[in-house]
Design an enzyme around this catalytic site. Structure first.
Site, PDB file in Angstrom:
ATOM      1  N   SER A  67      35.300  96.547  43.968  1.00  0.00           N
ATOM      2  CA  SER A  67      34.554  95.287  43.869  1.00  0.00           C
ATOM      3  C   SER A  67      33.136  95.294  44.396  1.00  0.00           C
ATOM      4  O   SER A  67      32.370  94.383  44.088  1.00  0.00           O
ATOM      5  CB  SER A  67      35.317  94.167  44.572  1.00  0.00           C
ATOM      6  OG  SER A  67      36.217  93.603  43.652  1.00  0.00           O
ATOM      7  N   LYS A 126      29.186  87.612  50.703  1.00  0.00           N
ATOM      8  CA  LYS A 126      30.213  87.202  49.738  1.00  0.00           C
ATOM      9  C   LYS A 126      31.063  86.099  50.363  1.00  0.00           C
ATOM     10  O   LYS A 126      31.376  86.160  51.561  1.00  0.00           O
ATOM     11  CB  LYS A 126      31.062  88.439  49.402  1.00  0.00           C
ATOM     12  CG  LYS A 126      32.088  88.249  48.298  1.00  0.00           C
ATOM     13  CD  LYS A 126      32.786  89.586  48.006  1.00  0.00           C
ATOM     14  CE  LYS A 126      33.806  89.489  46.894  1.00  0.00           C
ATOM     15  NZ  LYS A 126      34.457  90.783  46.588  1.00  0.00           N
ATOM     16  N   SER A 149      34.473  92.241  42.024  1.00  0.00           N
ATOM     17  CA  SER A 149      34.375  90.813  42.207  1.00  0.00           C
ATOM     18  C   SER A 149      33.161  90.364  43.026  1.00  0.00           C
ATOM     19  O   SER A 149      32.918  89.165  43.150  1.00  0.00           O
ATOM     20  CB  SER A 149      35.642  90.300  42.881  1.00  0.00           C
ATOM     21  OG  SER A 149      35.779  90.905  44.165  1.00  0.00           O
TER      22      SER A 149
END
Ligand code: GLN
Length: 524
Positions: free
Chosen positions: A195, A76, A171
């Site tokens: 997330s 990420k 996310s």
């Protein structure tokens, strides 16, 4: 055949059926062909090929570094990576090149894993759809699968190919998509309120949020320091255990990590639940829970009972305060965390020279999206002298009550909790963006947030497809540092579900690349 799991890919590499370079090239070509999903912000093609060649050399010489040697992974874009742009999907950090690797990234590289790239997210991890990114939203690969498309055509609601797709959740939607689409075997996410687990659930992959303090946060650009943990996204529970074994343990660079060393574990082939006590928290029968999710949840409780587990209803009475409490604590920490982005040290700097104050404010206005700015404003409001006690301190106290609920339940003999991960399947993008970021998060994080408040581990495992042809999942929540027990139950559940992950394959007739979750399809 690419194989579905790290275990299978590692075996193919070990047996010489495939080289790390070939594996890497296949993943790279899949990344290119699925670029429309917008999962990656940066693809590190040259680095990946170089690392794969090094892995091949080691494998040839019989000097493999372990199970992850030559295995493609993605990270990420809120984890720092040496000499590779790290943006947090924000204009503020566009062009920022960190001088060091996050500990978790370094640990994977030290095992020979091959870095494919940095994945898309909601700006600074603030969101639950992976829709609020300066690089544009991430698309859920299941939107392109046969079951979903057919259902849309059937009910006459397929609008047009380009706008009819569902969100990935967030996310860490880029990481979940990267794993789900088969462009890598492991991806790192972060989990502050859900997330990692939320997008894993919507994309049909496994998402593990470890106990706070078990895995280093050093190099993870913070959202809420007291709740952030690196998350692990994989296609099966065994892989999550393998990766946890690599990542867990004390880090001198993160003072909140455990002091003890961590004993990596492999889950046995056959897992049993017969001596377990599984709690069903009654407060998780939340408004908006879809009938389909409720049905899998109930069925799973029955399956557990039939397999010899004791299933009991439990109460976590402060659950209903978690979202509002999170809003206060999250924004307060965000307000102080984001103070470092002032245009002087990192990233974006506005072209303003009138005064330092004017430079700060122009930089922050230009650099952050309205979600981030809104959270900074709320956080500073809660931290004002006259509000501190009323909001911030009170939220801290409520957080303690939420955490104590879990302690009480676990000390009454319950081993793990079984809950849904999300209210239902993923929302269509056009529907999702009708609501504001905060409302969406409140809905999406309702079952995941409490585990962050309490710092305890939780894992989501795909269960089945909804009537719309999209993944549904359930979550197990465990006791602090009892990941082995948690993952064992998760593996048992995975075996009962027979959920088959998505794979992209090439349509021989027209050369199109299509996703399928059928076992019979030939993969790329
Ligand atoms: N959806 C939550 C938020 O927007 C949680 C995000 C996360 O876990 N990073 O804050």
């Amino acid at each position: 055949m690419l194989g579905i799991s790290v275990h299978e890919a590692a075996a193919a590499l070990r047996l010489g059926q495939l080289s790390a370079t070939e594996l890497c090239q296949r993943c790279l070509s899949l990344i290119k062909e699925t670029a429309f999903l917008n999962a990656y912000i940066t693809v590190t093609e040259d680095i990946a090929l170089k690392q794969a060649a090094e892995a091949d050399k080691r494998l040839r010489q019989g000097k493999s570094l372990g199970k992850l040697d030559g295995i493609p992974f993605a990270v990420k874009d809120n984890f720092n990576t040496t000499n590779i742009e790290t943006t947090c999907a924000s204009r503020m950090l566009k062009g920022y090149i960190p001088p060091y690797n996050a500990t978790v990234v370094q640990k994977l590289l030290d095992q020979g894993a091959v870095l494919m790239g940095k994945t898309n997210l909601d700006e600074f991890g603030m969101g639950s759809g992976s829709t609020d990114s300066i690089f544009g939203p991430v698309r859920n690969p299941w939107s392109y699968s046969k079951p979903y498309r057919e259902k849309r055509v059937e009910c006459g609601s397929l609008i047009d190919e380009d706008s009819d797709w569902v969100i990935t959740g967030g996310s860490s939607g880029g990481s979940a998509t990267a794993v789900s689409a088969g462009t890598c075997y492991v991806a790192l996410g972060s989990d502050t309120g859900g997330s990692t687990r939320n997008p894993a659930a919507h994309c049909g992959v496994v998402g593990l949020k470890p106990t706070y303090g078990l895995v280093s946060r050093h190099g993870l650009i913070p959202l809420v320091n007291s709740m952030d943990v690196p998350g692990i996204l994989t296609r099966c529970v065994d892989d999550a255990a393998t990766v946890l074994g690599v990542l867990a343990g004390h880090d001198p660079l993160d003072s909140t990590t455990i002091q003890d060393s961590f004993q990596p574990f492999t889950l046995p082939d056959e897992v049993y639940v017969k001596d377990l006590c599984v709690g069903i928290p009654k407060e998780y029968h939340a408004p908006g829970l879809s009938a389909e999710t409720l049905s899998i949840w109930t069925k799973t409780a029955d399956l557990l009972e039939n397999a010899g587990a004791r299933v009991v209803e439990v109460s976590l009475p402060h659950t209903c305060y978690s979202i509002v409490c999170y809003h206060v604590l999250c924004t307060a920490e965000v307000a102080s965390n984001m103070a470092r982005f002032d245009g002087l040290e990192y990233g974006h700097r506005a072209d303003v020279e009138d005064s330092t104050e004017a430079l700060y404010s122009a930089t922050r206005r230009e650099g952050f999206n309205d979600v981030v700015r809104g959270r900074i404003l709320s956080g500073n409001f809660f931290l004002l002298k006259q509000n501190y006690e009323k909001y911030f301190l009170k939220a801290q106290k409520v957080r303690r009550l939420i955490a104590d609920d879990f302690v009480k339940v676990f000390s009454s003999g319950v081993d793990v909790l079984l809950t849904p991960t999300t209210l239902g399947d993923a929302a269509p993008y056009l529907e999702f963006i009708q609501e504001d970021n905060r409302t969406r998060s409140a809905q999406e994080d309702v079952f995941t947030q409490c585990a962050n408040m309490a710092g305890i581990p939780a894992i989501t495992v795909p269960a089945s497809l909804s009537s719309r042809g999209l993944p549904l999942a359930l979550q197990f929540i465990g006791q602090a540092f009892k990941e082995q027990q948690l993952l064992s139950v998760a593996k048992w559940f995975e075996k009962q579900m027979h959920f088959f992950p998505l794979q992209f394959y090439r349509n021989q007739a027209n050369g199109d690349i299509l996703p399928t979750n059928s076992k019979s399809a030939t993969s790329l």
